[in-house]
Design an enzyme around this catalytic site. Structure first.
Site, PDB file in Angstrom:
ATOM      1  CD  GLU A  23      -1.973   2.105   2.004  1.00  0.00           C
ATOM      2  OE1 GLU A  23      -1.648   3.182   1.450  1.00  0.00           O
ATOM      3  OE2 GLU A  23      -2.175   1.988   3.212  1.00  0.00           O
ATOM      4  CB  CYS A  73      -0.939   6.947   1.208  1.00  0.00           C
ATOM      5  SG  CYS A  73      -1.967   5.833   2.171  1.00  0.00           S
TER       6      CYS A  73
END
EC number: 1.2.1.-
Length: 500
Positions: A272, A306
């Protein structure tokens, strides 16, 4: 087992800014013991809101990590952890969730101190962590194989089996939440874990380890090894005894993790990674409802997410109106400062290095000719605080539009047609999150299908639920955290075919 000698690392008493006091573990948590590093070295942990040192914690060596892997390997192969009734693992995870919930005020305060985020946001993170543990407890005995009817005199079925020793590397932006995202499903499926917290935010990971021991998680099943990535991370990615590795962090480091994991033993990996997510605002959007979504999209957690909606694209019919409303909203409603002050929406940047990176990008944006709508400066003389910063009249070639800044900085540009907006949104090499603001459900669903991203939020943003999978496409990584999907990531499928 490797013949190493470890001394017990004593906890330190810490008084938090809100008056709560507790015993903070400072050692490496290996085989249910808090130990000093093999070489005895420690490093300071900083409060980013004051720049003061909170305490020192042990810094793991390669030998420490190897010892943790040995202990985890023994727990997996030589105990009943992986083979017991999965309801027993579920029971322990449920107890762990109860224990974490009973201490939510303390754990939230530790998170705010260590990370710099506001106490309210930290509490939300701990709540998600609790939910992840409860979900894992429920899933422990419900993720199963299937029977396959081939109609040819055979009986066929599959089983889902635990992978083994799992290495897990988490970032500093969501320490307790990311820990739960990774540890909970791994344990539910019968695996064992060695987790490396970010070096700058190890406090809650170590405190969580003490809760694991308290509720009866067996020795070797959960191990926490803080330290530098070049030492701890490299040891995890390169060791062939690690069979599964989950990494959350930058795309640059993620690529190295993928290479090392492949070359060592073809580890099963979940990545991720970074993002440069687009947030589309259509002409029919309700501006009053949209403003909080834009703020959550980019300024929640000081932009250190993110999936942050760091590229806002506004349809030309409401572009000027939205810019004016956005500026007024930020300058009157959004306050920056002390994480323990309830009046503040945004706390501190988590560390000096990231603070300097963000300020450098603000300078780059100015030099590239982008206009500043609001913000662009440091807040206060002490601590790593940056005012929410909005650039407008930008073009797609600017670095501030293309590169992940990972801070409270957003660019705003306009588009004419739906197709142009989608094309601009999809122009990035990243594909983690995306957002759509519209009063038309048909527009929202149509655009959601067109966007190249792992998650699409419609009339909300950075809105997480532990039951919904999360992950990226393109250079934002692969695999999913949370949801039912994550449990399959921590199992191997075995097919059995019997001739009748």
């Amino acid at each position: 087992m490797t013949k190493l000698h470890f001394d017990t690392a004593e906890p330190v008493k810490i008084t938090l800014p809100n008056g709560l006091t507790y015993e903070q573990p400072t050692g490496l948590f290996i085989n249910n013991k808090f130990m000093k590093a093999q070489d005895g070295k420690t490093y300071p942990v900083e409060d980013p809101s004051t720049e003061n040192t909170v305490c020192e914690v042990s810094s793991a060596t390669t030998e420490d990590v190897e010892y943790a892997i040995e202990c985890a390997d023994r727990a997996f192969h030589d105990t009943e952890w992986a083979t017991q009734d999965p309801r027993e693992r579920g029971r322990l995870l449920s107890k762990l969730a109860d224990e974490l919930e009973s201490q939510i005020d303390l754990v939230s305060s530790i998170e705010a101190l260590d990370n710099g985020k506001t106490l309210a946001l930290a509490r939300g993170d701990v709540t998600i962590a609790i939910n992840c543990l409860r979900d894992a407890a429920a899933y422990a005995d419900k993720v199963n194989g299937r029977t396959i009817n081939t109609g040819d005199g055979y009986m066929n079925f599959t089983t889902l089996e635990p992978i083994g020793v799992c290495g897990q590397i988490i970032p500093w932006n969501f320490p307790i939440m990311m820990l739960a995202w990774k540890i909970a499903p791994a344990l539910a499926m019968g695996n064992v874990c060695i987790l490396k917290p970010a070096a700058v935010t190890p406090l809650n990971a170590l405190y969580f380890a003490s809760l694991c021991k308290k509720v009866g998680i067996p020795a070797g099943v959960v191990n926490i090894v803080p330290g530098p990535g070049r030492t701890v991370g490299a040891a995890l990615t390169n060791d062939p005894r690690i069979r599964k590795l989950a990494f959350t962090g930058s795309t640059e480091v993620g690529k190295s993790v993928a290479v090392d994991s492949s070359e060592s033993n073809l580890k099963k990996i979940t990545l991720e990674l970074g993002g440069k997510s687009a947030h589309l605002v259509f002409d029919d959007a309700n501006i009053k409802k949209t403003l909080p979504n834009l703020v959550n999209g980019i300024f929640k957690n000081a932009g250190q997410i993110c999936s942050s909606g760091s590229r806002i694209y506004v349809q030309e019919g409401i572009y000027d109106e939205l810019l004016a409303a956005f500026k007024a909203y930020l300058e009157t409603e959004i306050k920056v400062g002390n994480p323990f002050d309830k009046a503040n929406f945004q706390g501190a940047i988590t560390n000096r290095q990231q603070f300097d990176t963000i300020m450098n990008y603000i300078d780059i944006g100015k030099k590239e000719g982008a206009k500043i709508l609001t913000g662009g400066e440091k807040v206060g003389d002490k601590g790593y605080f940056i005012r929410p910063t909005v650039f407008y009249d930008v073009n797609e070639d600017m670095r501030i539009v293309k590169e992940e800044i990972f801070g409270p900085v957003v660019t705003v540009a306009k588009f004419k047609t739906l197709e142009e907006g989608v094309e601009m949104a999809n122009s990035s090499e990243f594909g983690l999150g995306s957002g759509i603001e519209t009063e038309s459900l048909s527009t929202g669903l149509k655009v959601a299908k067109m966007l190249k991203a792992g998650t699409v939020w419609i009339n909300t943003y950075n809105d997480f639920d532990s039951r919904v999978p999360f992950g990226g496409v393109k250079q934002s990584g692969y695999g999913r955290e949370m949801g039912e999907e994550v449990y399959h990531a921590y199992t191997e499928v075995k097919a059995v075919r019997i001739k009748l």
